[in-house]
Each structure stands twice: as structure tokens, then as C-alpha cells.
Write a protein that holds these residues in place. Structure first.
Motif, PDB file in Angstrom:
ATOM      1  N   CYS A 169       1.835  -9.955  -0.030  1.00 56.63           N
ATOM      2  CA  CYS A 169       1.594  -9.402   1.309  1.00 56.63           C
ATOM      3  C   CYS A 169       0.654 -10.307   2.107  1.00 56.63           C
ATOM      4  O   CYS A 169       0.858 -10.536   3.305  1.00 56.63           O
ATOM      5  N   ILE A 170      -0.376 -10.828   1.438  1.00 56.84           N
ATOM      6  CA  ILE A 170      -1.304 -11.748   2.104  1.00 56.84           C
ATOM      7  C   ILE A 170      -0.564 -12.993   2.569  1.00 56.84           C
ATOM      8  O   ILE A 170      -0.702 -13.443   3.710  1.00 56.84           O
ATOM      9  N   GLU A 171       0.245 -13.560   1.673  1.00 54.58           N
ATOM     10  CA  GLU A 171       0.987 -14.775   2.007  1.00 54.58           C
ATOM     11  C   GLU A 171       2.006 -14.524   3.113  1.00 54.58           C
ATOM     12  O   GLU A 171       2.202 -15.355   3.997  1.00 54.58           O
ATOM     13  N   ALA A 172       2.652 -13.341   3.080  1.00 56.99           N
ATOM     14  CA  ALA A 172       3.669 -13.031   4.089  1.00 56.99           C
ATOM     15  C   ALA A 172       3.062 -12.871   5.472  1.00 56.99           C
ATOM     16  O   ALA A 172       3.699 -13.215   6.488  1.00 56.99           O
ATOM     17  N   GLN A 173       1.826 -12.376   5.535  1.00 61.52           N
ATOM     18  CA  GLN A 173       1.182 -12.177   6.826  1.00 61.52           C
ATOM     19  C   GLN A 173       0.545 -13.465   7.351  1.00 61.52           C
ATOM     20  O   GLN A 173       0.100 -13.527   8.494  1.00 61.52           O
TER      21      GLN A 173
ATOM     22  N   ALA B 150      -4.926  -9.103   4.247  1.00 59.59           N
ATOM     23  CA  ALA B 150      -3.775  -8.253   4.535  1.00 59.59           C
ATOM     24  C   ALA B 150      -4.224  -6.803   4.507  1.00 59.59           C
ATOM     25  O   ALA B 150      -5.128  -6.439   3.738  1.00 59.59           O
ATOM     26  N   GLU B 151      -3.614  -5.991   5.352  1.00 59.10           N
ATOM     27  CA  GLU B 151      -3.920  -4.559   5.347  1.00 59.10           C
ATOM     28  C   GLU B 151      -2.934  -3.845   4.445  1.00 59.10           C
ATOM     29  O   GLU B 151      -1.724  -4.028   4.550  1.00 59.10           O
ATOM     30  N   ILE B 152      -3.482  -3.038   3.533  1.00 61.73           N
ATOM     31  CA  ILE B 152      -2.662  -2.326   2.550  1.00 61.73           C
ATOM     32  C   ILE B 152      -3.003  -0.843   2.590  1.00 61.73           C
ATOM     33  O   ILE B 152      -4.178  -0.468   2.644  1.00 61.73           O
ATOM     34  N   ARG B 153      -1.982   0.005   2.562  1.00 61.47           N
ATOM     35  CA  ARG B 153      -2.210   1.437   2.338  1.00 61.47           C
ATOM     36  C   ARG B 153      -2.118   1.664   0.834  1.00 61.47           C
ATOM     37  O   ARG B 153      -1.025   1.747   0.261  1.00 61.47           O
ATOM     38  N   VAL B 154      -3.270   1.759   0.196  1.00 59.40           N
ATOM     39  CA  VAL B 154      -3.329   1.687  -1.260  1.00 59.40           C
ATOM     40  C   VAL B 154      -2.873   2.963  -1.951  1.00 59.40           C
ATOM     41  O   VAL B 154      -2.410   2.918  -3.098  1.00 59.40           O
ATOM     42  N   ASP B 155      -2.997   4.120  -1.303  1.00 61.77           N
ATOM     43  CA  ASP B 155      -2.704   5.372  -2.007  1.00 61.77           C
ATOM     44  C   ASP B 155      -1.236   5.471  -2.426  1.00 61.77           C
ATOM     45  O   ASP B 155      -0.929   5.996  -3.497  1.00 61.77           O
TER      46      ASP B 155
ATOM     47  N   ASN C 214     -11.501  -9.185  -2.820  1.00 61.74           N
ATOM     48  CA  ASN C 214     -12.541  -8.558  -2.016  1.00 61.74           C
ATOM     49  C   ASN C 214     -11.840  -7.604  -1.070  1.00 61.74           C
ATOM     50  O   ASN C 214     -10.757  -7.918  -0.568  1.00 61.74           O
ATOM     51  N   PHE C 215     -12.435  -6.462  -0.807  1.00 58.51           N
ATOM     52  CA  PHE C 215     -11.772  -5.561   0.125  1.00 58.51           C
ATOM     53  C   PHE C 215     -12.785  -4.747   0.923  1.00 58.51           C
ATOM     54  O   PHE C 215     -13.912  -4.502   0.491  1.00 58.51           O
ATOM     55  N   SER C 216     -12.357  -4.370   2.118  1.00 54.99           N
ATOM     56  CA  SER C 216     -13.171  -3.574   3.033  1.00 54.99           C
ATOM     57  C   SER C 216     -12.277  -2.545   3.710  1.00 54.99           C
ATOM     58  O   SER C 216     -11.052  -2.662   3.685  1.00 54.99           O
ATOM     59  N   LEU C 217     -12.898  -1.543   4.317  1.00 53.29           N
ATOM     60  CA  LEU C 217     -12.109  -0.516   4.989  1.00 53.29           C
ATOM     61  C   LEU C 217     -11.431  -1.081   6.230  1.00 53.29           C
ATOM     62  O   LEU C 217     -12.033  -1.835   6.983  1.00 53.29           O
ATOM     63  N   SER C 218     -10.195  -0.700   6.427  1.00 54.00           N
ATOM     64  CA  SER C 218      -9.466  -1.095   7.630  1.00 54.00           C
ATOM     65  C   SER C 218      -9.950  -0.265   8.821  1.00 54.00           C
ATOM     66  O   SER C 218     -10.314   0.906   8.658  1.00 54.00           O
ATOM     67  N   PRO C 219      -9.965  -0.862  10.015  1.00 57.65           N
ATOM     68  CA  PRO C 219     -10.277  -0.071  11.221  1.00 57.65           C
ATOM     69  C   PRO C 219      -9.294   1.082  11.417  1.00 57.65           C
ATOM     70  O   PRO C 219      -9.598   2.039  12.135  1.00 57.65           O
ATOM     71  N   ASN C 220      -8.135   1.013  10.774  1.00 47.85           N
ATOM     72  CA  ASN C 220      -7.131   2.067  10.904  1.00 47.85           C
ATOM     73  C   ASN C 220      -7.365   3.236   9.942  1.00 47.85           C
ATOM     74  O   ASN C 220      -6.645   4.241  10.004  1.00 47.85           O
ATOM     75  N   TYR C 221      -8.354   3.100   9.056  1.00 50.31           N
ATOM     76  CA  TYR C 221      -8.629   4.190   8.114  1.00 50.31           C
ATOM     77  C   TYR C 221      -9.222   5.387   8.855  1.00 50.31           C
ATOM     78  O   TYR C 221     -10.139   5.246   9.658  1.00 50.31           O
ATOM     79  N   GLN C 222      -8.681   6.571   8.575  1.00 54.54           N
ATOM     80  CA  GLN C 222      -9.197   7.816   9.147  1.00 54.54           C
ATOM     81  C   GLN C 222      -9.639   8.718   8.004  1.00 54.54           C
ATOM     82  O   GLN C 222      -8.830   9.107   7.164  1.00 54.54           O
ATOM     83  N   HIS C 223     -10.927   9.029   7.979  1.00 52.78           N
ATOM     84  CA  HIS C 223     -11.454   9.838   6.883  1.00 52.78           C
ATOM     85  C   HIS C 223     -11.138  11.303   7.145  1.00 52.78           C
ATOM     86  O   HIS C 223     -11.686  11.916   8.066  1.00 52.78           O
TER      87      HIS C 223
ATOM     88  N   LEU D  17      -8.511  -3.581   3.841  1.00 55.72           N
ATOM     89  CA  LEU D  17      -8.214  -4.998   4.071  1.00 55.72           C
ATOM     90  C   LEU D  17      -8.563  -5.751   2.801  1.00 55.72           C
ATOM     91  O   LEU D  17      -9.684  -5.666   2.308  1.00 55.72           O
ATOM     92  N   ILE D  18      -7.597  -6.491   2.248  1.00 56.43           N
ATOM     93  CA  ILE D  18      -7.832  -7.199   0.998  1.00 56.43           C
ATOM     94  C   ILE D  18      -7.821  -8.714   1.239  1.00 56.43           C
ATOM     95  O   ILE D  18      -7.133  -9.218   2.121  1.00 56.43           O
ATOM     96  N   GLN D  19      -8.625  -9.396   0.440  1.00 59.50           N
ATOM     97  CA  GLN D  19      -8.710 -10.859   0.523  1.00 59.50           C
ATOM     98  C   GLN D  19      -8.838 -11.389  -0.897  1.00 59.50           C
ATOM     99  O   GLN D  19      -9.675 -10.933  -1.683  1.00 59.50           O
ATOM    100  N   LYS D  20      -7.988 -12.351  -1.240  1.00 55.83           N
ATOM    101  CA  LYS D  20      -8.011 -12.908  -2.587  1.00 55.83           C
ATOM    102  C   LYS D  20      -9.296 -13.681  -2.805  1.00 55.83           C
ATOM    103  O   LYS D  20      -9.785 -14.393  -1.925  1.00 55.83           O
ATOM    104  N   ILE D  21      -9.878 -13.566  -4.012  1.00 53.69           N
ATOM    105  CA  ILE D  21     -11.073 -14.318  -4.352  1.00 53.69           C
ATOM    106  C   ILE D  21     -10.740 -15.322  -5.447  1.00 53.69           C
ATOM    107  O   ILE D  21      -9.766 -15.169  -6.184  1.00 53.69           O
TER     108      ILE D  21
END
Length: 355
Positions: A32-36, A41-46, A322-331, A348-352
């Protein structure tokens, strides 16, 4: 069924299936990271975590095919949402809702029975017994009941319980863990360092799970804030007094786990906050104050399975990205039969670089 969930057996299953399926997920996210074409890349992990957990429980406990297992899980999820709706859970359901629930239950029962019949045919053809949960349930039904209808009901009901409880709690807990780790990224580093120390060659082994203290604390605190079930229910078998409250015989009492887990009298003024120090010396010492898997003789027999699976998933993902919350996340925690992320978990995920 309890012997199938003893820690030694659970860890053996987890190191195979969970490692294999989680590594496939990591490859998917990397693609997904490479494709974008970006570093992130933004992932909906659930959704992805739900698929992994469903496949693990389906193959480990029932040996069923991925396609048949996913069909069962999909209908169970729809059933769970229907039963957790406002009318079904707290009020009087409409005729249409009751009809939909009954129809779903019949479809699920039929699918599960198809899996059971496939196993019976396989046994008749190969004469080889499989040492898994489904085999134990079948043997127990033969020993306990004479009537074929009673056997079928026993097998289907037990399979349905394991299908639902065995994957839904783990997948939802993993989603909340990643959300909290995305919100508190410093703990990603602690988990990563522990995995590197426990597994110098980069491979997670059976004996490594007990050494992952930070991952364990993250899971425990996530289960405190967002427990996999919302209540435990008990019936008073005789007139009982609890504090100043008299409970008549036959009354059913429900303990609301989310409220108990956030009680400031037990957990302090910051009971609503994510703070791993609460579990640095193990679980809470106050009796029955921390019950993510229930309590007493009715506690969940699959908690070892869930904890081992969660450690594998959280550790591998954290070491890869590494990952952080997406601005699109709604709690928006949705409190029904379980505490679901109402709008999913977007990160948001980033390869380390691996050490």
C-alpha cells in the motif's frame, strides 16, 4: 474444551498461524505504501485485523477453509451488530428486527453445520482424527447425548460461541491497541526495543512471548479502557445482600465492565487516561476490579489464546512500521455487546529500517 486453550498448546498454534498471517498483512501494508508512492500510507486497520483473527480461529480450532470461515464470521458480525442495536439491546425490538436476527441465526447455524459435516465426511474417508477444538466438541456430543438433534444443537451452539468470542474480542482489542499506540508513539519504541532484545535474529519464537512486557502492558491497559465485552451477568440463586442493596432470588444482575474499569475510586483521578504504569507490577490487586475476560468459573477460557495472538500481532506491526493517528480517525466507541470503534481505526503507517 479447556485443554485446547492451555498456554503451551496456544503458543504452539500462535507461532505458526498468527506469525504467518500477520507477516502476510505486513506485506500487504508495505504494498500500500509503495502503491501510493509516498513514505506513508493510510490504513483502516480494524478490517484487516478482523480478517486475521477470523482466519486464525477458523483454522486453529476448526480446520475450516478460509472462504467458509469468512462467510461464517461475516454473518456473525452482522448478527452482532443487529443484536447490539438500540432496540435489541436496551428496548423492545421491532418485528422486523426480530425476524432479521432469527434469519441470520438460521443461516449461521446452517453454515457451521456444513463445516461439521465436512469434518465427519473427512473422518469417514481418512479415518484420521484431528486434535483440534472441533474434534473435542464432536466427541463430547457423542458421549453426552443420544438424540441426533441434541447433538447437533450442542455442536452448533459451542462452535458459534467459539467463532464469535474467539475472534471478535482479539480483533477489536488489537484495533484499540494500535489506536492507543498511534496516540502515544513513545511506547512503540519500548515495544520495538524489547522485541529486538528478545529476538536478536528478528524472528519471534514461542519462548519470546513471555519477555514482551511492554506489549503486555499496552494490551492490558487497552483492555481496561476498551474491554472486549460490556458486562458480566449473574443470577441470584437465593436472596442476597450486596452492601446496602437487597437482591431478591431470581434477579439477574449485570456488572458494567467499562464503568468498573474507569472507576476513579479504584484507578485514580486519571482513570480515563492511557497510563501503562498501572500494570508495571501485573494486574490490579483489587479483587474483581479488572475483568476484561470475565471473572470466576465463567471467565473466558480463550484468554490465553487472545493474549498470545495480540502479542504477536502488536509486536510484529510495531517492529515493521512507525504509525500515527490519521486526521480521518473519528473517536466513537460503540457500546453494544462489545466495545467497537464506531467509525473504524485509521492510522498512517511508515516503514522503518530493521536493526
Amino acid at each position: 474444551m479447556a485443554p485446547e486453550f492451555l498456554m503451551d498448546k496456544v503458543k504452539g498454534v500462535i507461532t505458526g498461524l498468527a506469525l504467518e498471517l500477520t507477516n502476510l498483512l505486513l506485506e500487504k501494508w508495505q504494498a500500500c505504501i509503495e502503491a501510493q508512492g509516498n513514505e506513508k500510507a493510510e490504513i483502516r486497520v480494524d478490517n484487516d485485523l478482523w480478517s486475521i483473527s477470523a482466519d486464525v480461529i477458523s483454522k486453529a480450532c476448526f480446520g475450516s477453509s478460509c472462504i467458509k470461515g469468512m462467510e461464517i464470521f461475516s454473518k456473525l458480525r452482522t448478527l452482532q451488530k443487529a443484536k447490539s442495536s438500540k432496540g435489541m439491546f436496551f428496548g423492545i425490538p421491532t418485528y422486523r428486527k426480530r425476524t432479521n436476527v432469527k434469519s441470520l441465526e438460521k443461516e449461521i447455524d446452517l453454515l457451521i453445520w456444513e463445516v461439521v459435516c465436512e469434518r465427519k465426511c473427512e473422518l469417514e474417508t481418512t479415518l484420521l482424527l484431528k486434535e483440534d477444538l472441533l474434534q473435542r466438541i464432536l466427541e463430547e456430543s457423542m458421549d453426552r447425548f443420544v438424540s441426533e438433534d441434541e447433538r447437533k444443537c450442542f455442536v452448533v451452539d459451542n462452535c458459534k460461541d467459539i467463532y464469535f468470542a474467539g475472534h471478535e474480542s482479539a480483533s477489536v482489542a488489537a484495533s484499540w491497541c494500535l489506536m492507543l499506540l498511534a496516540l502515544y508513539p513513545q511506547w512503540q519504541m519500548y515495544i520495538r526495543d524489547e522485541v529486538y532484545e528478545a529476538c536478536p535474529n528478528g524472528s519471534l519464537y514461542l519462548d519470546s512471548l513471555s519477555k514482551l512486557k511492554s506489549a503486555t502492558m499496552v494490551i492490558q491497559e487497552a483492555l481496561r479502557l476498551f474491554p472486549p465485552t460490556t458486562f458480566v451477568s449473574r443470577e441470584a440463586l437465593e436472596r442476597t445482600q450486596i452492601g446496602h442493596i437487597v437482591v431478591p432470588k431470581g434477579v439477574c444482575m449485570r456488572t458494567l465492565i467499562p464503568k468498573l474499569h474507569r472507576n476513579p475510586d479504584i484507578w485514580g483521578h486519571d482513570a480515563h487516561k492511557f497510563r501503562l504504569e498501572r500494570f508495571i507490577n501485573g494486574v490490579c490487586n483489587t479483587p474483581h476490579a479488572y475483568i476484561p475476560f470475565g471473572v470466576g468459573s465463567r471467565s473466558c477460557i480463550g484468554q490465553n489464546f487472545a493474549m498470545a495472538q495480540l502479542k504477536v500481532i502488536i509486536s510484529l506491526i510495531t517492529c515493521k512500521f512507525n504509525f500515527s493517528l490519521s486526521p480521518n480517525y473519528q473517536h466513537a466507541p460503540a457500546y453494544g455487546m462489545i466495545v467497537l470503534p464506531g467509525h473504524g481505526v485509521n492510522i498512517l503507517i511508515q516503514k522503518i529500517q530493521q536493526k
